[in-house]
Design a protein around this motif. Sequence first.
Motif, PDB file in Angstrom:
ATOM      1  N   UNK A 131       0.833  -1.196   0.000  1.00 23.65           N
ATOM      2  CA  UNK A 131       0.000   0.000   0.000  1.00 23.65           C
ATOM      3  C   UNK A 131       0.874   1.255   0.000  1.00 23.65           C
ATOM      4  N   UNK A 132       1.952   1.191   0.796  1.00 25.07           N
ATOM      5  CA  UNK A 132       2.867   2.336   0.856  1.00 25.07           C
ATOM      6  C   UNK A 132       3.528   2.565  -0.490  1.00 25.07           C
ATOM      7  N   UNK A 133       3.956   1.487  -1.148  1.00 25.59           N
ATOM      8  CA  UNK A 133       4.564   1.621  -2.487  1.00 25.59           C
ATOM      9  C   UNK A 133       3.566   2.188  -3.482  1.00 25.59           C
ATOM     10  N   UNK A 134       2.338   1.672  -3.411  1.00 26.20           N
ATOM     11  CA  UNK A 134       1.318   2.194  -4.319  1.00 26.20           C
ATOM     12  C   UNK A 134       1.093   3.682  -4.083  1.00 26.20           C
ATOM     13  N   UNK A 135       1.045   4.068  -2.801  1.00 27.19           N
ATOM     14  CA  UNK A 135       0.827   5.484  -2.456  1.00 27.19           C
ATOM     15  C   UNK A 135       2.014   6.324  -2.915  1.00 27.19           C
ATOM     16  N   UNK A 136       3.230   5.801  -2.676  1.00 27.14           N
ATOM     17  CA  UNK A 136       4.437   6.546  -3.093  1.00 27.14           C
ATOM     18  C   UNK A 136       4.456   6.676  -4.616  1.00 27.14           C
ATOM     19  N   UNK A 137       4.119   5.572  -5.299  1.00 27.21           N
ATOM     20  CA  UNK A 137       4.114   5.625  -6.764  1.00 27.21           C
ATOM     21  C   UNK A 137       3.061   6.617  -7.249  1.00 27.21           C
ATOM     22  N   UNK A 138       1.903   6.591  -6.654  1.00 25.65           N
ATOM     23  CA  UNK A 138       0.852   7.528  -7.046  1.00 25.65           C
ATOM     24  C   UNK A 138       1.309   8.960  -6.813  1.00 25.65           C
ATOM     25  N   UNK A 139       1.907   9.188  -5.613  1.00 23.66           N
ATOM     26  CA  UNK A 139       2.388  10.539  -5.301  1.00 23.66           C
ATOM     27  C   UNK A 139       3.506  10.961  -6.240  1.00 23.66           C
ATOM     28  N   UNK A 140       4.376   9.998  -6.605  1.00 23.76           N
ATOM     29  CA  UNK A 140       5.473  10.326  -7.523  1.00 23.76           C
ATOM     30  C   UNK A 140       4.926  10.693  -8.897  1.00 23.76           C
ATOM     31  N   UNK A 141       3.929   9.917  -9.337  1.00 24.03           N
ATOM     32  CA  UNK A 141       3.325  10.222 -10.645  1.00 24.03           C
ATOM     33  C   UNK A 141       2.632  11.574 -10.579  1.00 24.03           C
ATOM     34  N   UNK A 142       1.948  11.824  -9.480  1.00 24.28           N
ATOM     35  CA  UNK A 142       1.258  13.100  -9.305  1.00 24.28           C
ATOM     36  C   UNK A 142       2.265  14.241  -9.295  1.00 24.28           C
ATOM     37  N   UNK A 143       3.371  14.029  -8.569  1.00 23.05           N
ATOM     38  CA  UNK A 143       4.410  15.064  -8.499  1.00 23.05           C
ATOM     39  C   UNK A 143       5.033  15.294  -9.867  1.00 23.05           C
ATOM     40  N   UNK A 144       5.289  14.177 -10.535  1.00 25.06           N
ATOM     41  CA  UNK A 144       5.903  14.312 -11.869  1.00 25.06           C
ATOM     42  C   UNK A 144       4.974  15.049 -12.816  1.00 25.06           C
ATOM     43  N   UNK A 145       3.696  14.750 -12.721  1.00 26.40           N
ATOM     44  CA  UNK A 145       2.757  15.434 -13.623  1.00 26.40           C
ATOM     45  C   UNK A 145       2.672  16.911 -13.277  1.00 26.40           C
ATOM     46  N   UNK A 146       2.748  17.266 -11.964  1.00 25.62           N
ATOM     47  CA  UNK A 146       2.732  18.677 -11.578  1.00 25.62           C
ATOM     48  C   UNK A 146       3.987  19.377 -12.074  1.00 25.62           C
ATOM     49  N   UNK A 147       5.119  18.661 -11.978  1.00 20.81           N
ATOM     50  CA  UNK A 147       6.387  19.253 -12.416  1.00 20.81           C
ATOM     51  C   UNK A 147       6.346  19.480 -13.922  1.00 20.81           C
ATOM     52  N   UNK A 148       5.835  18.513 -14.624  1.00 17.64           N
ATOM     53  CA  UNK A 148       5.787  18.642 -16.088  1.00 17.64           C
ATOM     54  C   UNK A 148       4.821  19.752 -16.469  1.00 17.64           C
ATOM     55  N   UNK A 149       3.712  19.842 -15.747  1.00 17.74           N
ATOM     56  CA  UNK A 149       2.724  20.872 -16.053  1.00 17.74           C
ATOM     57  C   UNK A 149       3.290  22.266 -15.790  1.00 17.74           C
ATOM     58  N   UNK A 150       4.063  22.400 -14.815  1.00 12.88           N
ATOM     59  CA  UNK A 150       4.590  23.731 -14.533  1.00 12.88           C
ATOM     60  C   UNK A 150       5.798  23.988 -15.422  1.00 12.88           C
ATOM     61  N   UNK A 151       6.257  25.128 -15.331  1.00 12.25           N
ATOM     62  CA  UNK A 151       7.405  25.481 -16.147  1.00 12.25           C
ATOM     63  C   UNK A 151       8.611  24.757 -15.635  1.00 12.25           C
ATOM     64  N   UNK A 152       9.569  24.670 -16.455  1.00  7.32           N
ATOM     65  CA  UNK A 152      10.763  23.954 -16.083  1.00  7.32           C
ATOM     66  C   UNK A 152      11.733  24.870 -15.361  1.00  7.32           C
ATOM     67  N   UNK A 153      11.207  25.672 -14.606  1.00  4.26           N
ATOM     68  CA  UNK A 153      12.014  26.609 -13.849  1.00  4.26           C
ATOM     69  C   UNK A 153      12.591  25.878 -12.651  1.00  4.26           C
ATOM     70  N   UNK A 154      13.869  26.100 -12.432  1.00  6.08           N
ATOM     71  CA  UNK A 154      14.553  25.372 -11.354  1.00  6.08           C
ATOM     72  C   UNK A 154      14.045  25.810 -10.001  1.00  6.08           C
ATOM     73  N   UNK A 155      13.782  27.028  -9.846  1.00  8.26           N
ATOM     74  CA  UNK A 155      13.289  27.526  -8.576  1.00  8.26           C
ATOM     75  C   UNK A 155      11.907  26.942  -8.284  1.00  8.26           C
ATOM     76  N   UNK A 156      11.073  26.866  -9.258  1.00  4.29           N
ATOM     77  CA  UNK A 156       9.751  26.297  -9.094  1.00  4.29           C
ATOM     78  C   UNK A 156       9.860  24.794  -8.823  1.00  4.29           C
ATOM     79  N   UNK A 157      10.805  24.151  -9.488  1.00  2.50           N
ATOM     80  CA  UNK A 157      10.991  22.711  -9.267  1.00  2.50           C
ATOM     81  C   UNK A 157      11.405  22.427  -7.824  1.00  2.50           C
ATOM     82  N   UNK A 158      12.313  23.196  -7.317  1.00  2.84           N
ATOM     83  CA  UNK A 158      12.752  23.017  -5.926  1.00  2.84           C
ATOM     84  C   UNK A 158      11.600  23.258  -4.963  1.00  2.84           C
ATOM     85  N   UNK A 159      10.799  24.274  -5.271  1.00  3.14           N
ATOM     86  CA  UNK A 159       9.656  24.577  -4.436  1.00  3.14           C
ATOM     87  C   UNK A 159       8.659  23.413  -4.461  1.00  3.14           C
TER      88      UNK A 159
END
Length: 171
Positions: A131-159
């Motif tokens: 369950x933890x792996x599934x949650x981490x994977x879901x969160x990672x995919x969610x994070x990756x999609x948010x990162x991709x959706x936002x600009x590739x700005x390094x400051x925004x990525x760190x934030x």
Amino acid sequence: MMLFLAGGGGLLSFNSGFAIWVLISMVIFLAIMGKYAVPLIMDSLQERESRIKDSLESAEKALKRAEQVSKDNEKALREAEKKAQQIRKEAIEEAEMLRAERIEKSKEEAEQIIENARKSIEQEKKRAMMELRDEVARLAVESASKIIDSELDEQKNNKLVDSFINDLSKN
């Protein structure tokens, strides 16, 4: 006293004719007694002696039998006591053996329960990890999609990464 010693009929006077008749009567009496009465009396005495002797022998035999029975009873009593002690000893040994078997069985049951609990815990742990792996994977995919959706700005990525880590620590 003179009267007795004097003349014809005193108490201490001696009459030889009378004495002879008394002597003859005594001899005839003794002969008849010796011929007829004495053998009967002797036979009776011997029979009585024989009965007394037989009674004494019977009494001795009975006494010996009683002593033998007493010895046999004592021997039987000792054997019964030994047997009773043996039975007590066997009963104690059997009770100890049953107790040891029950203890062993209880230990085995306790080990089985512990093993089942360990297996159950291990399964729950694996399920929680999945369950933890599934949650981490879901969160990672969610994070990756948010990162991709936002600009590739390094400051925004760190934030974004910092925000993601904070969200993980809250959950």
